[in-house]
Structures are given as C-alpha cells and as structure tokens.
Design an enzyme around this catalytic site. Structure first.
Site, PDB file in Angstrom:
ATOM      1  N   HIS A   1      -5.410  -3.213   7.411  1.00  0.00           N
ATOM      2  CA  HIS A   1      -6.055  -4.379   7.902  1.00  0.00           C
ATOM      3  C   HIS A   1      -7.774  -3.916   7.643  1.00  0.00           C
ATOM      4  O   HIS A   1      -7.542  -5.361   6.874  1.00  0.00           O
ATOM      5  CB  HIS A   1      -6.415  -4.278   9.367  1.00  0.00           C
ATOM      6  CG  HIS A   1      -4.791  -4.005  10.223  1.00  0.00           C
ATOM      7  ND1 HIS A   1      -3.563  -4.251  10.286  1.00  0.00           N
ATOM      8  CD2 HIS A   1      -4.399  -3.317  11.377  1.00  0.00           C
ATOM      9  CE1 HIS A   1      -3.021  -3.235  11.035  1.00  0.00           C
ATOM     10  NE2 HIS A   1      -3.966  -2.551  11.602  1.00  0.00           N
TER      11      HIS A   1
ATOM     12  N   GLY B   1      13.699   1.360  15.618  1.00  0.00           N
ATOM     13  CA  GLY B   1      12.629   1.772  17.174  1.00  0.00           C
ATOM     14  C   GLY B   1      13.141   0.588  18.051  1.00  0.00           C
ATOM     15  O   GLY B   1      12.428   0.215  19.064  1.00  0.00           O
ATOM     16  N   ALA B   2      14.166  -0.405  18.129  1.00  0.00           N
ATOM     17  CA  ALA B   2      14.200  -1.194  19.711  1.00  0.00           C
ATOM     18  C   ALA B   2      13.811  -0.596  20.965  1.00  0.00           C
ATOM     19  O   ALA B   2      13.389  -1.538  21.428  1.00  0.00           O
ATOM     20  CB  ALA B   2      15.488  -1.246  19.278  1.00  0.00           C
TER      21      ALA B   2
ATOM     22  N   GLU C   1     -13.425  -1.909  18.797  1.00  0.00           N
ATOM     23  CA  GLU C   1     -12.293  -1.632  20.152  1.00  0.00           C
ATOM     24  C   GLU C   1     -12.769  -1.463  21.132  1.00  0.00           C
ATOM     25  O   GLU C   1     -13.146  -0.193  20.920  1.00  0.00           O
ATOM     26  CB  GLU C   1     -11.476  -1.128  19.501  1.00  0.00           C
ATOM     27  CG  GLU C   1     -10.191  -2.252  17.738  1.00  0.00           C
ATOM     28  CD  GLU C   1      -9.385  -1.921  18.029  1.00  0.00           C
ATOM     29  OE1 GLU C   1      -8.207  -2.007  18.207  1.00  0.00           O
ATOM     30  OE2 GLU C   1      -8.528  -0.077  16.837  1.00  0.00           O
TER      31      GLU C   1
HETATM   32  C1  BG6 Z   1      -2.333  -1.433  15.041  1.00  0.00           C
HETATM   33  C2  BG6 Z   1      -3.213  -0.260  15.040  1.00  0.00           C
HETATM   34  O1  BG6 Z   1      -2.188  -1.713  14.159  1.00  0.00           O
HETATM   35  O2  BG6 Z   1      -3.702  -2.617  15.270  1.00  0.00           O
HETATM   36  C3  BG6 Z   1      -4.746  -0.136  16.415  1.00  0.00           C
HETATM   37  O3  BG6 Z   1      -2.623   1.351  14.733  1.00  0.00           O
HETATM   38  C4  BG6 Z   1      -5.347  -1.903  16.687  1.00  0.00           C
HETATM   39  O4  BG6 Z   1      -4.948   1.211  15.944  1.00  0.00           O
HETATM   40  C5  BG6 Z   1      -4.342  -2.782  16.147  1.00  0.00           C
HETATM   41  O5  BG6 Z   1      -5.570  -1.229  17.736  1.00  0.00           O
HETATM   42  C6  BG6 Z   1      -5.125  -3.609  16.629  1.00  0.00           C
HETATM   43  O6  BG6 Z   1      -4.580  -4.865  16.396  1.00  0.00           O
HETATM   44  P1  BG6 Z   1      -4.731  -6.020  17.530  1.00  0.00           P
HETATM   45  O7  BG6 Z   1      -4.062  -6.980  17.065  1.00  0.00           O
HETATM   46  O8  BG6 Z   1      -3.609  -5.320  18.345  1.00  0.00           O
HETATM   47  O9  BG6 Z   1      -6.083  -5.666  17.893  1.00  0.00           O
END
Ligand code: BG6
Length: 471
Positions: free
Chosen positions: A242, A17-18, A218
C-alpha cells in the site's frame, strides 16, 4: 436490477475464500452495494468455493445473509434476496476443481455467449501457485479475469516464481492484482489534485518541496491475525504494497492518459528510479503485548511497525526524502500524505515565521486536503500565524452512490479496466527495491501500544519530525 450506468455483460463470479474474513467484510457487502447501486449486470451468478463445504446452498445463503446483516448498514431485504438467489457453493481444492469447473460451465451456459467469468482469488499465499495451475487445468481460467490478492510472493525470488506460474496459465491482461488503497477515492484524488490544478502542479517538485511523508498509523492491534502476521510482518503487509503504491501516485510524472498502459508505465518508472532501500535508514518496531497474541511464536522478532526513508532518483525528486511510516497499535488511525515546502529565502519576518508551508492529504473515508500557510496575525504588529485552506473532498459534488474501495475495484474488473491494478513489472521492481531490507532486516525495537513507535522511528525524519497536523 437494470443498470442505468453502463452495460456490463453477464458475469459468473467465482469467489475462492468465500467463507473467509475478506469475503464476509468486503466482498459480499461490496457485491450487495453494487447491486443496490444498479451497477451489477442484469444477469449473474455467484459461486462461492473453498476446501470445506459450509453445508447446503441454503445454509450457505443463510450464513451470507447473516454476514450482510452484520456488515451492511440499512440492509434492503429485497436487494439481499435477489443477490442471495444467485448464490451457491461448490467445494474445490488446488488439485481438484472438476466439479467447480462443471458448475461454472453450467452457469455460463445459462447466461449466454457474451457472459464472462470473474475469479476472485483470496487464498493463503502458499496455495496461490497451485490454485492458478488448477484454474488452468480445469479450463476455468480460459478467458477469465482473475483478481489476485496480495501477497504477490514474499521476496524477489518467490515473486518471480509466482509470476512465472501465473503467466503459464493466463496472460497479463487477465490478471487484476488488487491493492485496495488504489480503489480509495482519496488516493485517486492525489492525481486529480496534482495534475488538474495550475496552483499545485508547478510546485510539485524538488525546487519547492523539501520532503514528503506517507504516514499510515493504525490503532488496531493484530489480535485475531497473529498467525498471518507472523508469516507476513508489517513491511510486507503494508510497505511493499500500500505505502509504496501511494508513493507511486505521489511521485509519478503526468501520464499522457488515465488508462491502464499510460498510468502504470509512469508508476513503473517511479519504482525503477527508486533507490534500493538502505537498511540503515529503516526502523522496525514491535509493540509490547504482541508476543501474547494467539498464533505468535515465543520470542518472535516479527515487526509490527516500520519507518523508513526512500529516494526517487528522477529529475523531479532527486535528493528529496520520502518518509514512510506505518504500524499497528499506534496512537492514531490515519492515512496522511504531507508535502513540506521550502520557506522563501528571506528573513523579513524574523523569528515570527510559523514554519514551512505544508500540503496535507488525509486518505481515509472522509478525505480532506489542506494547505497550511503563514498569514498575518491580526494585531498592530507584523507577526505571523498559521492558517489553513481546507477542502472537504467528501462533500464536493459526490457521484450518486460513491463506492467503497473494493466495490470500485470489482466494478473495474467487470469493466475490464486494469488502470488501478498492479502490473507484474511493478511488483518485480518493488521487490528489488525492498530486497536489501529483507536480506538485512534491522533489529526490532519495542514500543508502547498507543504510542508513535520507538525513539529511532520518531527521530528518523530529523528535527522537523513527523507531521500529523492535529494529533
Ligand atoms: C490490509 C492489511 O491490506 O490493509 C491490514 O492487511 C491493514 O493489516 C489494512 O490494516 C488497512 O486497510 P484499510 O483500508 O482497512 O484501512
């Protein structure tokens, strides 16, 4: 560049995926920052790979140089030149990696017997199983450390199939399942704040805490990632990864050591004690305008927001609700953990009380922790107001060069330290906990972009609502 920090053996980095988005935004800038901080080994090669050739090696280097210029502030040309001089590209597919394997063997040959291979697998989910098989067949996997990007399957069944395919090729101690939230300074600080403080540690339980919120709104939309979102949705993209990993850090018992075995054992115990999610206590939302994004199906029912209630049935947390919320196109961009404490059992301040105390952690790139307390309001009467103890964690004695999440985690892979990576039994249990929602997903409810989601998400935690202290 010599490293004064620690000895890392020579490495051959193989980046699948580089030419993709993650490599451009995080992996190449991450390798650059590690080089600039003197944390890469003295000797290394980077072999980019993928189905389609980006041209000659020189053309590939020019492309990566351009990307570094875009994503690295104050690029040091000397560091960039050094990094790019070790970079090449070799095409491969999931059923043909012979030339790539030859390139890896040649690079290892030049680096010597103590060199290692670090494979970074950032490929579409449908390709993951076949990629592992190819790495096994071509011998690239032998002794290699393999960084595995999410998703780790899309439900319990597919994750078990994937795990079996992975284990057919490598052992668990070679697999680094990455969840970049765990590479964030502020997320690791949850453990330091909890376990290193006599003021906080004794209060971190059901006797003192009424509820816990893990809130990751977000403001960005899914523009540019429509096709990905259609396949994944917010629940799989953010919650089963997460937010539940952060919950693991918030809820775990003290590990006897900070090492991969002890910490992941404790995290797994949290997931084992989680009650399977109740779809009746989960809200799915979709922002107005999602259907117009490129790659989104007409009439799609994919969720872009999730709010839910979870329970961890341990002695420490029984009966304490954990509220998790995250979504795209929301009113703010935050990563906040909030503990709400019980109020003392006396009405001596009457209606003057400002409300329960809160401990609030912001897990973004300028992490802070704050405790919101009742104090006397200056004046001739005994009335209360709210005051804040605030800790600016970013300013507290920083390391010489603090590392961004992906950088820290790449360093840990080179060190052979799996503490901040997800073990396969954790993944399995998290899917078990999530499966009822996948089997019976709630109907998606619309919400305005820039808002806090549909009414049902807002009211989920009851009358006290969601806590974003300054929003
Ligand atoms: C990613 C998700 O793993 O994490 C995204 O796929 C998300 O949808 C992102 O926006 C948030 O991470 P960070 O560290 O950029 O706030």
């Amino acid at each position: 560049m010599p490293t004064e920090h620690e000895h890392i053996p020579p490495q051959v980095f193989v980046l699948f995926g580089a030419t993709g988005d993650l490599a451009k935004r995080k992996l190449f800038p991450g390798l650059y920052h590690l080089a600039a901080a003197g944390r890469l080994p003295q000797e290394y090669f980077i072999i980019g790979s993928g189905r389609h050739s980006p041209g000659t090696d020189d053309e590939f280097r020019d492309r990566v140089r351009g990307e570094l210029g875009e994503f690295v502030k104050d690029l040091d040309e000397k560091v960039a030149d050094e990094l790019l001089s070790r970079l090449s590209f070799q095409t491969s597919t999931d059923d043909d990696g012979a030339e790539l394997a030859a390139a890896v063997r040649a690079a290892r040959g030049r680096l010597g017997d103590d060199s290692r291979t670090l494979v970074y697998l950032s490929v579409p989910p449908a390709a993951t199983k076949a990629m592992f098989a190819m790495l096994g067949k071509e011998g690239i996997a032998e002794g290699a450390r393999i960084v595995h990007e999410k998703p780790f399957g899309t439900d319990l069944e597919s994750s078990r199939e994937l795990d079996a395919a992975v284990k057919a090729v490598v052992s668990e101690d070679q697999v680094y399942r990455i969840d970049h939230f765990l590479g964030k300074e502020a997320v690791q600080n949850i453990l330091a704040l909890r376990f290193a403080n006599g003021l906080i540690e004794p209060a971190w339980n059901r006797s003192n805490v009424v509820s816990i919120q893990i809130d990751v709104p977000e403001d960005l939309t899914v523009e540019g990632r429509g096709a990905f979102y259609e396949e994944t949705g917010c629940f799989r993209d953010m919650i089963s990864t997460h937010l539940i990993q952060v919950l693991g850090f918030v809820a775990m018992e003290p590990p006897e050591r900070f090492d991969a075995t002890a910490l992941r054992n404790e995290k797994h115990k949290v997931f084992a004690a989680m009650k399977p999610l109740d779809p009746a206590r989960v809200v799915f939302g979709q922002y107005d305008g999602y259907l117009d994004v490129d790659g989104v199906a007409k009439g799609s029912k994919v969720e872009t927001l999730v709010a839910l209630e979870a329970f961890v049935d341990t002695d420490r947390w029984q009966g304490v609700p954990f509220y998790l919320r995250t979504g795209k196109a929301m009113g703010d961009n935050r990563k906040t953990v909030t503990l709400t404490f019980r109020t003392p059992p006396s009405g001596r301040f009457g209606d003057n009380s400002y409300g329960p105390d809160h401990l609030n952690m912001e897990l973004d790139d300028s992490p802070t922790a704050a405790i919101h307390l009742n104090v006397k309001r200056p004046g001739p009467d005994m009335a209360l107001t709210c005051a804040t103890f605030a800790l600016d964690l970013a300013l507290e004695d920083p390391d010489d060069v603090p590392l961004e999440a992906y950088e820290r985690l790449l360093l840990d892979v080179m060190r052979g330290d799996q503490t901040l990576f997800t073990r396969s039994d954790e993944v399995d249990r998290v899917w078990e906990v999530c499966q009822p929602v996948l089997d019976n997903p709630p109907a998606v409810q619309p919400y305005e972009p820039g808002s806090w989601g549909p009414e049902a998400a807002l009211t989920l935690p009851g009358p006290d609502g969601w806590r974003l202290p300054d929003a």
